[in-house]
Structure formats: C-alpha cells, structure tokens
Scaffold this active site. Structure first.
Site, PDB file in Angstrom:
ATOM      1  N   SER A   1      45.998  30.825  41.514  1.00 26.41           N
ATOM      2  CA  SER A   1      46.433  32.053  42.068  1.00 26.41           C
ATOM      3  C   SER A   1      47.767  32.158  42.504  1.00 26.41           C
ATOM      4  O   SER A   1      48.412  32.864  42.641  1.00 26.41           O
ATOM      5  CB  SER A   1      45.091  32.549  42.760  1.00 26.41           C
ATOM      6  OG  SER A   1      45.738  34.079  42.815  1.00 26.41           O
TER       7      SER A   1
ATOM      8  N   LYS B   1      39.201  33.844  42.192  1.00 25.91           N
ATOM      9  CA  LYS B   1      38.286  34.502  41.101  1.00 25.91           C
ATOM     10  C   LYS B   1      36.940  33.848  41.308  1.00 25.91           C
ATOM     11  O   LYS B   1      36.977  32.767  41.986  1.00 25.91           O
ATOM     12  CB  LYS B   1      38.860  34.010  39.907  1.00 25.91           C
ATOM     13  CG  LYS B   1      39.190  32.559  39.501  1.00 25.91           C
ATOM     14  CD  LYS B   1      37.736  31.855  38.859  1.00 25.91           C
ATOM     15  CE  LYS B   1      38.040  30.544  38.772  1.00 25.91           C
ATOM     16  NZ  LYS B   1      36.855  29.820  38.628  1.00 25.91           N
TER      17      LYS B   1
ATOM     18  N   ASP C   1      43.606  28.002  34.830  1.00 24.20           N
ATOM     19  CA  ASP C   1      43.460  29.149  35.242  1.00 24.20           C
ATOM     20  C   ASP C   1      44.464  30.154  35.453  1.00 24.20           C
ATOM     21  O   ASP C   1      44.543  31.144  35.886  1.00 24.20           O
ATOM     22  CB  ASP C   1      42.520  29.079  36.611  1.00 24.20           C
ATOM     23  CG  ASP C   1      41.032  28.548  36.132  1.00 24.20           C
ATOM     24  OD1 ASP C   1      40.518  28.857  34.963  1.00 24.20           O
ATOM     25  OD2 ASP C   1      40.308  27.885  37.150  1.00 24.20           O
TER      26      ASP C   1
ATOM     27  N   ALA D   1      40.223  23.567  47.087  1.00 24.76           N
ATOM     28  CA  ALA D   1      39.159  22.707  46.074  1.00 24.76           C
ATOM     29  C   ALA D   1      37.948  23.499  46.161  1.00 24.76           C
ATOM     30  O   ALA D   1      36.907  22.644  46.454  1.00 24.76           O
ATOM     31  CB  ALA D   1      39.421  21.412  46.603  1.00 24.76           C
TER      32      ALA D   1
END
Length: 289
Positions: free
Chosen positions: A104, A10, A136, A96
């Site tokens: 994800s 993303k 996330d 990272a």
C-alpha cells in the site's frame, strides 16, 4: 512542493490457492477489501536526483528493499524523470502482518508521484506498473473491494461490503510468506467458497459474509505459529461475529457488526496482544483527485 497520500491496509475476506504456476508463483483467487488503518506517505521534491526514504519504524528498510523506493525508481526509469524525491513513511499498519502495508505504501507512492511529477497516468496504468513491484500493489493502487486473480495482480472490482467494525490483533512474530507457501500442500487444500463470498457481498448479506470467510493459508501459518490459533480462539470467545487470519498472517481479524460488542472484543484482546486495532471497513475505491 509536497504531496500527501493515505495508504490503507487490506484484509482478505477469502483467499484460495488454485495451483503452482510454471513461473514459480501460485495461482490465487482472493476477495480483498481496504480498512481504515492506514500509513501516511509524504512526497517532497529534492534538488538532487536521488530517492530518499525516511521512516521512524526500525523494521522499515530505507533503501532499495523498500517497496515505495522501488515504486519511485520504476517511475524514474520508465519516464526518464531527473527530479529527486524524499519519501516519508509514517507507519500505522504493522510490518510483515498480512495487511499489505508495504504494498500500500508503494501504491500510494505511485499515485502521489503521478501528481508530483505530472505524469498524467490513469489508475489502470498505475496498477499495471504496480504489478511489476509486488503482487498486492495493483489492488492497493485502486483500493476498495475486488476479486484478485493470477498471482494477485488481476483485479475485478465489486461493490463494498456492508459497513462493520474490524478488530485486528497481531502477535509479536514475523511470518515469511515464502515459508507459508512452501509448507502449503496443494492436494490437501479445503477450498473456501470465493464465489459465495462475492455473492454475499453483492447481496449485502452480512451474516453470509461472516459464514463465507476463508483462507487456505490460515492452517499452515497456525501450524508454524500456534499463537495465531490462540488469538483466533480468544477473538471468537470474546464475541466477534466471524474471525479469520489475513493473508499469510500473522494478523487475525474479527468482524463485529455492533459497537456495543466491539469494546468487549477489543478490550479482551488487549490482554493477549499489544498490537490491537479497532477500525471501520472502507471498501471504497481510491481516486486521483
């Protein structure tokens, strides 16, 4: 039996931090969208009741620290699963990097194990579980384009932005998200126009999307790591339509509407950075099919 799942990266089109919460997290408001840079997750049943992680990337942990491992363990405990699973992670997303690669991978593991173990969970139910793993992960369960609030786990879907190219460049450094937030001075933030970004996407106005890009963490990371600022400057110089750091960094991305300019931006950055990618924006939601 084996299941294959794609785990897209993303980028943040807008990232604002509103205040620090009593639980120690920061209240955020973000617009995120998925791009066509993805890890591949392979899930295979094991005869033994254990979880194994296989990755050929030396920066990916193969134990309980791995978010995909945490996703599998969460499902096993929550639903009393006695079957083991081997999780193979083929990395394409830099580690990272501010691109939610680990999140994800965890989200893809949740979706894949939902099929492999016949759990019958909806994406909404998987997203709620994902919030227990990381901020996330909920967004990554769905993919697509969304406004994320809370600590990032409250998701409101919006339409995909207009198609364009995304050039990403990651310098050879790692950035600690915790350190970036620790150095963020809430009272000095210049807040990006998140609502303006949402309206630009709804209007499919590419020029306005470029104008509304914003990330309050960018200046903090750039102060800690000047090479991030240098990459942004070079990307602008080579002709990207708009440039922003994703997440807490250090990856910087540029939006490019026309393929004719794409090669100039991509090739120019290769002289400054080893990890450079040119991909399309995805922006469409995942499904359980």
């Amino acid at each position: 039996m084996r299941i294959l799942e794609k785990a897209p990266a993303k980028i943040n089109l807008s990232l604002d931090v509103l205040h620090k919460r009593q639980d120690g997290y920061h209240e955020v408001k973000m617009v995120m969208t998925t791009i066509d840079l993805a890890d591949r997750i392979e899930l295979k049943l094991l005869d033994e009741d254990r979880i194994t992680i296989v990755s050929h990337n030396r920066f990916v942990p193969d134990d309980h620290r791995n978010l995909a491992y945490k996703a599998a363990l969460l499902l096993k405990k929550r639903f009393g699963i006695k079957q083991g699973v081997a999780i193979t992670i083929s990395k394409s997303i830099p580690v990272a990097a501010g691109l939610a690669g680990g999140s994800s991978d965890a989200a893809a593991t949740l979706r894949g194990l939902n099929k492999l173990w016949n759990l019958g969970l909806t994406l909404d139910e998987l997203a709620v579980l994902g919030a227990e793993i990381g901020s996330d992960v909920s967004f990554c369960v769905y993919g697509g384009t969304a406004i994320a609030t809370g600590r990032g786990e409250k998701i409101e879907h919006i339409e995909a932005p207009p198609h364009c190219w995304v050039v990403l460049a990651k310098p050879e450094i790692g950035v600690s998200t915790a350190d970036v937030y620790q150095n963020l001075k809430i009272d000095q933030i210049k807040h990006p126009d998140v609502e303006g970004m949402v309206q630009a996407i709804k209007s499919q106005d590419y020029g306005s999307i470029c104008h509304k890009l914003g990330n309050v963490l960018e200046s903090v990371t750039m102060k800690m790591h000047p090479e991030v600022a240098m990459i942004k400057e070079q990307m602008q110089k080579f002709g990207a339509d708009a440039v922003l750091m994703s997440g807490s960094g250090p990856t910087v991305y540029g939006l490019v509407q026309y393929e004719s300019r794409l090669h100039r931006v991509y090739n120019g950055l290769r002289g400054f950075c080893d990890q450079v990618y040119a991909v399309r924006m995805l922006g469409e939601r995942n499904s359980l099919d």
